[in-house]
Design a protein around this motif. Sequence first.
Motif, PDB file in Angstrom:
ATOM      1  N   ALA A   1      24.473 -79.302  49.707  1.00 52.71           N
ATOM      2  CA  ALA A   1      24.207 -80.316  48.689  1.00 52.71           C
ATOM      3  C   ALA A   1      22.715 -80.535  48.492  1.00 52.71           C
ATOM      4  CB  ALA A   1      24.883 -81.634  49.076  1.00 52.71           C
ATOM      5  N   VAL A   2      21.956 -80.607  49.585  1.00 51.23           N
ATOM      6  CA  VAL A   2      20.551 -80.989  49.489  1.00 51.23           C
ATOM      7  C   VAL A   2      19.664 -79.831  49.036  1.00 51.23           C
ATOM      8  CG1 VAL A   2      19.799 -80.413  51.843  1.00 51.23           C
ATOM      9  CG2 VAL A   2      18.817 -82.401  50.686  1.00 51.23           C
ATOM     10  N   LEU A   3      20.088 -78.588  49.199  1.00 46.89           N
ATOM     11  CA  LEU A   3      19.223 -77.446  48.909  1.00 46.89           C
ATOM     12  C   LEU A   3      18.810 -77.353  47.442  1.00 46.89           C
ATOM     13  CD1 LEU A   3      20.954 -74.899  47.424  1.00 46.89           C
ATOM     14  CD2 LEU A   3      21.947 -74.768  49.703  1.00 46.89           C
ATOM     15  N   TRP A   4      19.581 -77.959  46.540  1.00 49.78           N
ATOM     16  CA  TRP A   4      19.257 -77.852  45.112  1.00 49.78           C
ATOM     17  C   TRP A   4      17.987 -78.615  44.741  1.00 49.78           C
ATOM     18  CZ3 TRP A   4      21.727 -74.013  43.107  1.00 49.78           C
ATOM     19  CH2 TRP A   4      22.984 -73.664  43.600  1.00 49.78           C
ATOM     20  N   GLY A   5      17.534 -79.470  45.612  1.00 51.14           N
ATOM     21  CA  GLY A   5      16.301 -80.192  45.334  1.00 51.14           C
ATOM     22  C   GLY A   5      15.045 -79.499  45.833  1.00 51.14           C
ATOM     23  N   ILE A   6      15.177 -78.394  46.577  1.00 49.72           N
ATOM     24  CA  ILE A   6      14.020 -77.756  47.205  1.00 49.72           C
ATOM     25  C   ILE A   6      12.973 -77.293  46.186  1.00 49.72           C
ATOM     26  CG2 ILE A   6      13.280 -75.763  48.564  1.00 49.72           C
ATOM     27  CD1 ILE A   6      15.759 -76.077  50.255  1.00 49.72           C
ATOM     28  N   PRO A   7      13.330 -76.535  45.134  1.00 48.54           N
ATOM     29  CA  PRO A   7      12.272 -76.099  44.205  1.00 48.54           C
ATOM     30  C   PRO A   7      11.584 -77.265  43.513  1.00 48.54           C
ATOM     31  CG  PRO A   7      14.457 -75.561  43.345  1.00 48.54           C
ATOM     32  CD  PRO A   7      14.640 -75.980  44.760  1.00 48.54           C
ATOM     33  N   PHE A   8      12.315 -78.328  43.211  1.00 54.50           N
ATOM     34  CA  PHE A   8      11.713 -79.490  42.557  1.00 54.50           C
ATOM     35  C   PHE A   8      10.766 -80.224  43.499  1.00 54.50           C
ATOM     36  CE2 PHE A   8      15.810 -78.767  40.452  1.00 54.50           C
ATOM     37  CZ  PHE A   8      15.365 -78.569  39.153  1.00 54.50           C
ATOM     38  N   PHE A   9      11.126 -80.277  44.771  1.00 56.99           N
ATOM     39  CA  PHE A   9      10.247 -80.916  45.741  1.00 56.99           C
ATOM     40  C   PHE A   9       8.957 -80.113  45.901  1.00 56.99           C
ATOM     41  CE2 PHE A   9       8.988 -81.732  50.248  1.00 56.99           C
ATOM     42  CZ  PHE A   9       8.645 -83.063  50.088  1.00 56.99           C
ATOM     43  N   GLY A  10       9.061 -78.787  45.950  1.00 56.53           N
ATOM     44  CA  GLY A  10       7.868 -77.946  46.051  1.00 56.53           C
ATOM     45  C   GLY A  10       6.947 -78.110  44.861  1.00 56.53           C
ATOM     46  N   MET A  11       7.506 -78.186  43.654  1.00 55.84           N
ATOM     47  CA  MET A  11       6.678 -78.372  42.466  1.00 55.84           C
ATOM     48  C   MET A  11       6.071 -79.771  42.424  1.00 55.84           C
ATOM     49  SD  MET A  11       8.641 -76.229  39.444  1.00 55.84           S
ATOM     50  CE  MET A  11      10.270 -76.986  39.662  1.00 55.84           C
ATOM     51  N   PHE A  12       6.800 -80.761  42.927  1.00 55.92           N
ATOM     52  CA  PHE A  12       6.231 -82.105  43.033  1.00 55.92           C
ATOM     53  C   PHE A  12       5.025 -82.105  43.955  1.00 55.92           C
ATOM     54  CE2 PHE A  12       6.016 -86.043  45.557  1.00 55.92           C
ATOM     55  CZ  PHE A  12       5.724 -86.958  44.552  1.00 55.92           C
ATOM     56  N   LEU A  13       5.100 -81.406  45.098  1.00 56.44           N
ATOM     57  CA  LEU A  13       3.974 -81.331  46.015  1.00 56.44           C
ATOM     58  C   LEU A  13       2.772 -80.676  45.355  1.00 56.44           C
ATOM     59  CD1 LEU A  13       5.714 -80.238  49.358  1.00 56.44           C
ATOM     60  CD2 LEU A  13       4.888 -82.516  48.743  1.00 56.44           C
ATOM     61  N   THR A  14       3.005 -79.637  44.554  1.00 57.09           N
ATOM     62  CA  THR A  14       1.901 -78.975  43.853  1.00 57.09           C
ATOM     63  C   THR A  14       1.239 -79.922  42.869  1.00 57.09           C
ATOM     64  OG1 THR A  14       3.020 -76.831  44.079  1.00 57.09           O
ATOM     65  CG2 THR A  14       1.291 -76.993  42.425  1.00 57.09           C
ATOM     66  N   LEU A  15       2.025 -80.642  42.110  1.00 56.54           N
ATOM     67  CA  LEU A  15       1.468 -81.612  41.168  1.00 56.54           C
ATOM     68  C   LEU A  15       0.741 -82.736  41.886  1.00 56.54           C
ATOM     69  CD1 LEU A  15       4.302 -81.929  38.481  1.00 56.54           C
ATOM     70  CD2 LEU A  15       2.018 -80.963  38.172  1.00 56.54           C
ATOM     71  N   ARG A  16       1.225 -83.122  43.056  1.00 57.21           N
ATOM     72  CA  ARG A  16       0.547 -84.158  43.828  1.00 57.21           C
ATOM     73  C   ARG A  16      -0.839 -83.686  44.263  1.00 57.21           C
ATOM     74  NH1 ARG A  16       2.824 -86.515  49.484  1.00 57.21           N
ATOM     75  NH2 ARG A  16       2.236 -84.415  50.101  1.00 57.21           N
ATOM     76  N   GLY A  17      -0.964 -82.412  44.635  1.00 59.45           N
ATOM     77  CA  GLY A  17      -2.277 -81.862  44.972  1.00 59.45           C
ATOM     78  C   GLY A  17      -3.217 -81.876  43.785  1.00 59.45           C
ATOM     79  N   LEU A  18      -2.679 -81.599  42.604  1.00 56.90           N
ATOM     80  CA  LEU A  18      -3.482 -81.677  41.385  1.00 56.90           C
ATOM     81  C   LEU A  18      -3.999 -83.092  41.162  1.00 56.90           C
ATOM     82  CD1 LEU A  18      -4.426 -80.621  38.539  1.00 56.90           C
ATOM     83  CD2 LEU A  18      -2.180 -81.360  37.716  1.00 56.90           C
ATOM     84  N   MET A  19      -3.125 -84.081  41.313  1.00 57.64           N
ATOM     85  CA  MET A  19      -3.519 -85.458  41.082  1.00 57.64           C
ATOM     86  C   MET A  19      -4.571 -85.907  42.098  1.00 57.64           C
ATOM     87  SD  MET A  19      -1.766 -85.975  38.439  1.00 57.64           S
ATOM     88  CE  MET A  19      -1.979 -87.724  38.132  1.00 57.64           C
ATOM     89  N   ALA A  20      -4.471 -85.432  43.338  1.00 53.21           N
ATOM     90  CA  ALA A  20      -5.481 -85.772  44.345  1.00 53.21           C
ATOM     91  C   ALA A  20      -6.830 -85.176  43.976  1.00 53.21           C
ATOM     92  CB  ALA A  20      -5.035 -85.278  45.719  1.00 53.21           C
ATOM     93  N   ALA A  21      -6.849 -83.911  43.521  1.00 55.12           N
ATOM     94  CA  ALA A  21      -8.103 -83.275  43.132  1.00 55.12           C
ATOM     95  C   ALA A  21      -8.763 -84.001  41.964  1.00 55.12           C
ATOM     96  CB  ALA A  21      -7.852 -81.811  42.766  1.00 55.12           C
ATOM     97  N   LEU A  22      -7.974 -84.650  41.119  1.00 59.67           N
ATOM     98  CA  LEU A  22      -8.487 -85.396  39.969  1.00 59.67           C
ATOM     99  C   LEU A  22      -8.725 -86.865  40.291  1.00 59.67           C
ATOM    100  CD1 LEU A  22      -6.167 -83.853  37.222  1.00 59.67           C
ATOM    101  CD2 LEU A  22      -8.623 -83.428  37.514  1.00 59.67           C
ATOM    102  N   ASP A  23      -8.631 -87.228  41.587  1.00 61.71           N
ATOM    103  CA  ASP A  23      -8.787 -88.628  42.007  1.00 61.71           C
ATOM    104  C   ASP A  23      -7.774 -89.541  41.329  1.00 61.71           C
ATOM    105  OD1 ASP A  23     -10.944 -88.202  43.779  1.00 61.71           O
ATOM    106  OD2 ASP A  23     -12.362 -88.183  42.108  1.00 61.71           O
ATOM    107  N   ARG A  24      -6.553 -89.040  41.188  1.00 57.92           N
ATOM    108  CA  ARG A  24      -5.480 -89.838  40.586  1.00 57.92           C
ATOM    109  C   ARG A  24      -4.258 -89.835  41.515  1.00 57.92           C
ATOM    110  NH1 ARG A  24      -5.976 -89.967  34.917  1.00 57.92           N
ATOM    111  NH2 ARG A  24      -4.255 -91.456  34.956  1.00 57.92           N
ATOM    112  N   PRO A  25      -4.399 -90.362  42.739  1.00 55.22           N
ATOM    113  CA  PRO A  25      -3.266 -90.311  43.672  1.00 55.22           C
ATOM    114  C   PRO A  25      -2.195 -91.354  43.405  1.00 55.22           C
ATOM    115  CG  PRO A  25      -5.092 -91.449  44.705  1.00 55.22           C
ATOM    116  CD  PRO A  25      -5.591 -90.994  43.350  1.00 55.22           C
ATOM    117  N   TRP A  26      -2.432 -92.255  42.481  1.00 48.15           N
ATOM    118  CA  TRP A  26      -1.490 -93.360  42.276  1.00 48.15           C
ATOM    119  C   TRP A  26      -0.154 -92.964  41.665  1.00 48.15           C
ATOM    120  CZ3 TRP A  26      -2.070 -98.116  44.231  1.00 48.15           C
ATOM    121  CH2 TRP A  26      -3.337 -98.462  44.718  1.00 48.15           C
ATOM    122  N   PRO A  27      -0.117 -92.146  40.626  1.00 51.68           N
ATOM    123  CA  PRO A  27       1.192 -91.823  40.023  1.00 51.68           C
ATOM    124  C   PRO A  27       2.192 -91.223  41.001  1.00 51.68           C
ATOM    125  CG  PRO A  27      -0.571 -91.231  38.525  1.00 51.68           C
ATOM    126  CD  PRO A  27      -1.228 -91.600  39.818  1.00 51.68           C
TER     127      PRO A  27
END
Length: 469
Positions: free
Chosen positions: A141-167
Amino acid sequence: MNSRTSEAAEWRREAWATLVLAWPLALTNLSQMALLATDAAFLGHLSTEALAAVTLSGTLFWTMLSPGFGLSFAAAAMLAQERGRRVGHARAMRRTLRAGLWGAVLAAIPGMLLLWQGGAVLRALGQDPALAEEAQRFMRAVLWGIPFFGMFLTLRGLMAALDRPWPPLVIGVLAVPLNAVLGWALIFGHLGLPALGVQGAGIAGAVADTFMFAALVLFVLRDRRLRRYRFFGRLWRLDAARLVKLLRLGLPISAQMLLEIGLFSAVGLVMGAFGARAVAAHAVALQIASTTFAIPLGLGQAATTRVGLAIGAGRPRAAWRAGWAAILLSTAFMAPMAALMLLAPEALVALFLDPANPGGPETAALAATLLFLAGLFQLSDGVQVVGAGALRGLHDTRVPMLIAAGGYWALGFSAALALAFPAGFGPAGIWAGLVIGLLGVAGAMSWRWAGLSRRGGLTPRARLAPIAP
């Protein structure tokens, strides 16, 4: 202003800048831990067997997440250096983000395939067949969220590099009640939904992961300042050259994450030899220790960004200061957390286990013992993760991978097995081995960072050539 006063002011500014960036990242990590803690609390009150089954599935689940973690951390380091250079940074960051999103999806596929047959893997590893069957229901059941979680982590790194960690923080916090309500309904059969037990927890987790990615994409598309970057332009095109560069930097990080996650996964499997109560006690102690770990993990992510921005801008002295400031801040936080675990482990364990359940008192007593041992490695755990984050900001990933191999496995896991079985200390011996391994890794990571930052600057070898835009 004399040089000593000026230097002190620089340290204060760096510490403040690190805290401003780190605490939203750390709270985002805590929101992820809250998702797991919610599941553990629900399942712990459902039955000891349900909690043990999901803990066993976690040994495989988190191992399969390590490639995605590694690539997302590599993308964050690349994005930080690219923004620090300023010239041509928009196009370079756009290419890196596209490669990071592709990498997250591709990295998820092998893990999803293995988790689909996770029950058979656990049985082959000698786990109880009934627990393995329950664990497979959760994993499928939980495995279907893995690719979305990985892409969320990538976007979070982008937001940190732009000094936008809040969203990412806001979205991560919103995912907690979503997971809690859906998990409560599906585990126990409320709100007119069927009672699915561990499978319900897996469905809730996959939905929460998907929500976080979709919500962050929507924010990036709608934000006025971010739209001009056109981050999702030509997203369907595979940028092979940038993906190769990401893999070159990210695969050693993935290996390091695999070694660390694999250590705790292997410990969980070894715990299975001592029965369901030992596995459940291990799960509770690990959940609490992981919660405190979220803060230095956020500081490590901030160190990656701060060091990377400074290196990209050609300021090695600022990069040195950023790394040490993050390490000192981590130590300041983990010291009182260690004291809490050493002085009041029983009170913390009571938040997760119902003593009225069969075997509850025995499980709680063992969990308190393991949590006391966790208190002994809190400082070293905080230092090693921040040190690794600072080194990633330099794009130094291969030596930390070797440090992880030697410290976690050659030292820590060997000691855990020796103390648990020949020495006869059982589950407590396993966690004592973790203490030894984490102390070794923390010392080596600090030594590595100190070597690269000797005499207040970075050695020529550490000043890596920036990745061309």
